[in-house]
Design an enzyme around this catalytic site. Structure first.
Site, PDB file in Angstrom:
ATOM      1  N   ASP A 449       0.419  -1.074   0.214  1.00  0.00           N
ATOM      2  CA  ASP A 449       0.452   0.006  -0.023  1.00  0.00           C
ATOM      3  C   ASP A 449       0.792   1.762   0.018  1.00  0.00           C
ATOM      4  O   ASP A 449       2.352   1.338   0.380  1.00  0.00           O
ATOM      5  CB  ASP A 449      -0.650  -0.180   1.337  1.00  0.00           C
ATOM      6  N   ASP A 514     -10.334   2.182  -3.228  1.00  0.00           N
ATOM      7  CA  ASP A 514     -10.963   1.368  -1.913  1.00  0.00           C
ATOM      8  C   ASP A 514     -12.838   2.493  -1.104  1.00  0.00           C
ATOM      9  O   ASP A 514     -12.671   1.720  -0.213  1.00  0.00           O
ATOM     10  CB  ASP A 514     -10.647   3.086  -0.268  1.00  0.00           C
TER      11      ASP A 514
END
Length: 710
Positions: A449, A514
């Protein structure tokens, strides 16, 4: 020195590219549908004869692969350089052209600036995808400063006056932006230090009549995970062109004697079969050339990710309960997200201390991994190596390891700063930590990430280092992959903020967004599909009550949307009803049954009204297909319109089944009651199409078509 011909031609399966070398610098004369028979480049040159216009210079400046300031070009130059303010006027002279199969290498020198320019153009014979780079080498002893060095310039026919670009934000990536080309420049710039959510480095330029299934289009993409600049320019003399390149900060790039800079690679394709046709060619290229060899025959695993299930509330008992439920519904990979490492109780602390938190896992991760493996699932782990919290041992011990813009105060995002990957000691620390984790534990997957932009990209010397930070990331990823070749890596950047062909060389999956809101995901995934095939598209079934938008959506919709990507689940399985678990299990089973088709087939996006969305995946031999129809909003009429399939064989019959949802609901008896199991010709399915049923808004159908004897 070998003589240089006037023209050079590259041919692929469906395209031709003609390079014009009659002037001092090389230029693209033609790039489009394949040329056959008696067609000669000189014929094209004859038809493209331009005349001097009133109040214009005599001898129009060449629209070269790198348009040159010294030649009098008044648009954006392809190369912008100087030596302490001098020797800025690039005007090169070709020295050689080398042909090697499907590749042309053109070398030029500029005496005025003391540089060598090398352009490399390659046309993939099967997919028609063009790859192109520009290289500048410093031939003199003094320092050469580079302000810009774009990938080769692509001339645009004047009727290619429509621009389809991609914009967005966090949790709303890959949104389509349609514009008309204008006199001047359409420009998208990105300074975030990653590919970005808001300015994807890709564009489609096309005539007005082009649509998803027909018409000409150029699709262009810069394969680079850092800063970039994309421009489509139209000059008043009636010429237009596109230039894509890295965006460099002041003083970021300099070359000493003998050093070179190579632009990020431009990937492009011309299609005469509309936007979906261009996408199919790009997908084929990605599958053949950017997919790592170890993944080509490997099934993509069904994921369970712990993030939206538990966030930072990790306990061994709860994780084992989730593993039980995940295994029961058919999950094949259990991914432990954020919160597993030392001191990580919130997003404010611990980032950078990549040691297992003994308070949560007193015996390390081994007991959890063994439990997960015992359930027949692989184990994956989340990490964010490029970032650090000030509340961490790493930062307390090495506060100088971060990027900054002194004397300005640090800009904080999510209470984290960015590590300077260009420092050897940072690279060594991160590799040692990742290598140790992968060596000690049976981890087959990393969710990598990156949750913030590089707002202040100053390195140890004080100079901007975004370019070198990007290369350092590639180096670290490559080093991890070489040391642990069977570990798959996902590119995540607070969702889809790092999705490009550059990062695909080192990663195996992209976390698309997301948001797990299925309605938002329909648009996000549609935009993503223009340049990326579905096997790279992470798509999860989220909670009924979406944590990002607050909407409540049915399991049938959530699972049906996730079905068409690299499918996973990111919801608290302990809170699902028995009926929801059964329905989710059925969706996963259906995905497993058809994922070979999903991840090898040809994609067709359909032209539908704004309140609907549809697309299909057709096997290469056209014997089988899956098509999706989603009703997003209440339609303006009592009944919806017609759904026409694409990409089938006209003279073949198909049995059609409605495979999702399990029990489609409609207001009254509908076409679904007579359509399921019918045998229909590809011709009638594509030209007449099927009447759509009356559905509730936020509904989705999946059709399966299979070739049968008439």
């Amino acid at each position: 020195m070998a003589s240089i011909a006037s023209f050079y031609t590259l041919h692929s399966n469906g395209s031709s590219l003609v390079l014009d070398c009659r002037s001092n610098a090389p230029a693209i004369l033609y790039w489009g549908s394949r040329l056959y028979g008696a067609t000669q480049p000189s014929m094209i040159a004859l038809l493209k004869t331009r005349q001097e216009a009133q109040a214009r210079v005599q001898g129009e400046p060449l629209l070269a692969l790198s348009p040159e300031i010294g030649a009098g070009f008044l648009g954006t130059p392809g190369i912008q350089i100087h030596r302490a303010g001098q020797q800025w006027n690039v005007y090169s002279q070709m020295e050689s052209v080398q042909e090697n199969g499907q590749t042309l290498t053109i070398s030029s020198a500029c005496k005025a600036t003391g540089i060598r320019i090398v352009h490399i153009l390659s046309l993939d014979s099967e997919t028609d995808v063009l790859q192109a780079t520009t290289e500048v080498t410093n031939l003199e002893s003094s320092t050469l400063w580079i302000n810009a060095c774009n990938a080769p310039c692509i001339p645009l026919p004047m009727d290619y006056d429509q621009i389809l670009a991609f914009e967005g934000r966090w949790s709303n990536e890959f949104q389509l932006q349609k514009s008309q080309r204008l006199l001047g420049a359409y420009v998208r710039e990105n300074r975030r230090g990653r590919t970005s959510h808001d300015a994807f480095p890709g564009v489609m330029v096309h005539p007005r009549e082009t649509n998803e299934s027909a018409g000409d289009v150029y699709a262009l993409h810069l394969g680079w995970s850092g800063n970039h600049r994309l421009a489509v320019e139209e000059r008043s003399e009636g010429r237009s062109y596109a230039q894509l390149g890295e965006l460099l900060f002041p003083g970021e790039m300099s070359l000493e004697s003998g050093e070179s800079y190579v632009s990020p690679k431009l990937f492009g394709v011309h299609s005469a079969n509309g936007f979906s046709g261009a996408s199919r060619q790009l997908h084929g290229f990605v599958r053949e050339h950017l997919t790592d060899v170890r993944m080509k025959d490997k099934l993509k695993r069904i994921h369970f990710n712990t993030w939206e299930a538990v966030y930072f509330d990790l306990t061994m008992d709860k994780l084992c309960e989730l593993a039980d439920e995940a295994a029961d519904i058919g999950v094949e990979r259990f991914v432990l997200d954020d919160g597993w490492f030392k001191g990580r109780n919130s997003e404010d602390e611990g980032l950078g201390d990549w040691y297992v938190d003994e308070a949560v896992f007193p015996e390390g991760l081994t007991p959890l991994i063994e439990y997960v493996n015992g359930k027949g699932m692989e184990f994956g782990l989340w990490l964010e190596p490029e970032m650090v919290n000030p509340k961490s041992d790493l930062y307390r011990n090495h506060p100088d390891w971060v990027l900054d813009a002194k004397p300005a105060p640090q800009v904080m995002t999510r209470n984290q700063l960015v590590l300077d990957l260009t420092r050897v000691e940072v690279q060594e620390y991160l590799f040692e930590r990742i290598d140790s984790l992968l060596s000690e534990y049976s981890i087959t997957y990393l969710k990598w990430d990156m949750n913030r932009s590089l707002n202040q990209p100053g390195g140890e010397s004080g100079r901007a280092v975004t370019h070198y930070q990007t290369l350092a990331l590639y180096k670290l990823l490559d080093r991890v992959r070489v040391a642990h070749p069977m570990v798959e890596i996902e590119s995540c950047a607070s969702g889809g903020g790092r999705a490009d062909y550059g990062i695909l060389r080192y990663t195996d999956r992209v976390w698309t967004s997301d948001t797990n809101d299925a309605l938002d995901r329909l648009r996000v995934q549609r935009g993503f599909s223009y340049f990326f095939p579905p096997e790279f598209m992470g798509a999860h079934v989220g909670p009924e009550h979406c944590h990002v938008t607050g909407r409540r959506l049915s399991m049938a919709l959530r699972a049906g949307v996730s079905f068409f990507g690299d499918m996973g689940v990111e919801a608290n399985l302990l809170e699902l009803s028995e009926e929801e678990k059964r329905e989710l299990c059925s969706a996963i089973e259906l995905h497993k049954k058809h994922r070979a088709l999903l991840f090898s087939g040809d994609n067709y996006r359909l032209e539908l009204p704004m309140f609907e969305l549809g697309f299909g995946v057709v096997s290469p031999d056209k014997s089988e297909a899956l098509f999706s129809y989603a009703l997003i909003q209440t339609p303006p009429r009592s009944a919806p319109g017609v759904y026409r399939f694409k990409g089938l064989k006209s003279d073949t019959c198909y049995e059609i089944r409605v495979v999702w949802p399990e029990k489609p609901k409609s207001y009254s008896r509908s076409v679904l009651d007579v359509l399921d199991g019918a045998v229909l010709s590809g011709d009638v399915l594509m030209t007449v199409g099927t009447q759509l049923p009356i559905l509730m808004p936020e509904s989705l159908l999946i059709f399966h078509l299979h070739e049968v004897d008439a």
